[in-house]
Each structure stands twice: as structure tokens, then as C-alpha cells.
Design an enzyme around this catalytic site. Structure first.
Site, mmCIF file in Angstrom:
data_model
loop_
_atom_site.group_PDB
_atom_site.id
_atom_site.type_symbol
_atom_site.label_atom_id
_atom_site.label_comp_id
_atom_site.label_asym_id
_atom_site.label_seq_id
_atom_site.Cartn_x
_atom_site.Cartn_y
_atom_site.Cartn_z
ATOM 1 N N VAL A 129 46.419 43.623 41.572
ATOM 2 C CA VAL A 129 47.396 43.905 42.618
ATOM 3 C C VAL A 129 47.244 42.934 43.788
ATOM 4 C CG1 VAL A 129 48.197 45.630 44.290
ATOM 5 C CG2 VAL A 129 47.476 46.351 42.008
ATOM 6 N N CYS A 130 46.099 42.958 44.421
ATOM 7 C CA CYS A 130 45.895 42.245 45.688
ATOM 8 C C CYS A 130 45.924 40.733 45.535
ATOM 9 C CB CYS A 130 44.587 42.696 46.327
ATOM 10 S SG CYS A 130 44.550 44.472 46.605
ATOM 11 N N LEU A 131 45.721 40.246 44.342
ATOM 12 C CA LEU A 131 45.833 38.815 44.074
ATOM 13 C C LEU A 131 47.201 38.488 43.469
ATOM 14 C CD1 LEU A 131 44.517 36.003 43.942
ATOM 15 C CD2 LEU A 131 43.619 36.624 41.712
#
Length: 145
Positions: free
Chosen positions: A115-117
């Protein structure tokens, strides 16, 4: 700047997303101490070459904890951008910080890969940025991620 221009300290920005204790706890694809060592080393290399650096974190007080002190110690002058959404590209302050560097080549390190990448990478690509993912300083909740 051309897309064919090599990545170097004068045309790139380093971005560290969610290198926080609770986020690291879920990482399964790399040893956590190795992950932390690699991440701090990347930040130090960026500092040596004077590459603009951005730190961002999610829900520090309610869930994820503060960014690793070892990482923040490399750039004590930088105030991390606090977010409430998992996708940092949905945060206006984060996007403004990225655009303020004036650089189109983004070197991104993040927890979690899923998600965060992935989400900010896709959105940055959609806005014409080039994105370089540092796999040795990123981690996911599975080996596949």
C-alpha cells in the site's frame, strides 16, 4: 530534464514513508534489523550527497508510533509530514513537499510495499514523475509483496 537523464543527486529526491515501529513489526520479507540498517544507510548516503529528503508518517500517536529515531537522527532538521491516510499521495502537504523540491525523479522507500509504496508510486507516475523503488529499504507483509 530528460527521461534519459541518469539519476543523480541534482535531479532526485529521497522519500521515506512510514518507517515506524508498528509498520516494521508486520514486515515479513526482510530481517527487520537489516531493513532498519539499510534505511538509515540510504538516508546517510542522501545526506552526504545533499539530496532533498522527505519523511512522512501515518497515525504516529494512535497506531504506528514515531519514525525510527535512528532515521530521524540523520536529518534532525526535517519535520516529518504526519498523515491520516495510508496513501501518502492523497495528502496535500506531502504532495506539496514533493513538488517543492522541483525534482521529477523520486527515490522511494516505504513500509508496507502493498500500500504505502505502491499507491503513491502509481499516482506519482501518473503525474509525470519517475519513481525508483529501493527494495532493500522497503518491506511488505509477505515475501511476495
Amino acid at each position: 530534464m530528460s527521461i534519459h537523464e541518469l539519476l543523480d543527486p541534482t535531479n532526485s529526491t529521497l522519500i521515506f514513508i512510514d518507517h515506524q515501529p508498528q509498520m516494521a513489526f508486520g514486515v515479513a520479507n526482510i530481517d527487520r534489523q537489516t531493513l532498519k540498517n539499510n534505511t538509515v544507510a540510504l538516508a546517510k548516503a542522501g545526506k552526504i550527497f545533499n539530496v532533498p529528503t522527505i519523511f512522512t508518517s501515518v497515525e504516529t500517536k494512535s497506531f504506528s508510533g514515531y519514525i525510527w529515531p535512528e532515521l530521524l537522527a540523520v536529518h534532525p532538521e526535517i519535520t516529518p509530514i504526519e498523515r491520516s491516510s495510508m496513501n501518502s499521495w492523497e495528502d496535500a502537504a506531502f504532495v506539496a513537499a514533493v513538488k517543492a523540491t522541483g525534482r521529477k525523479k523520486l527515490v522511494i522507500s516505504a513500509l508496507w510495499t502493498e500500500v504505502c509504496l505502491t499507491f503513491p508510486t502509481l499516482m506519482a507516475l501518473g503525474e509525470g514523475f519517475e519513481v525508483y523503488v529501493v527494495t532493500d529499504t522497503s518491506g511488505g507483509t509477505s515475501v511476495d509483496a
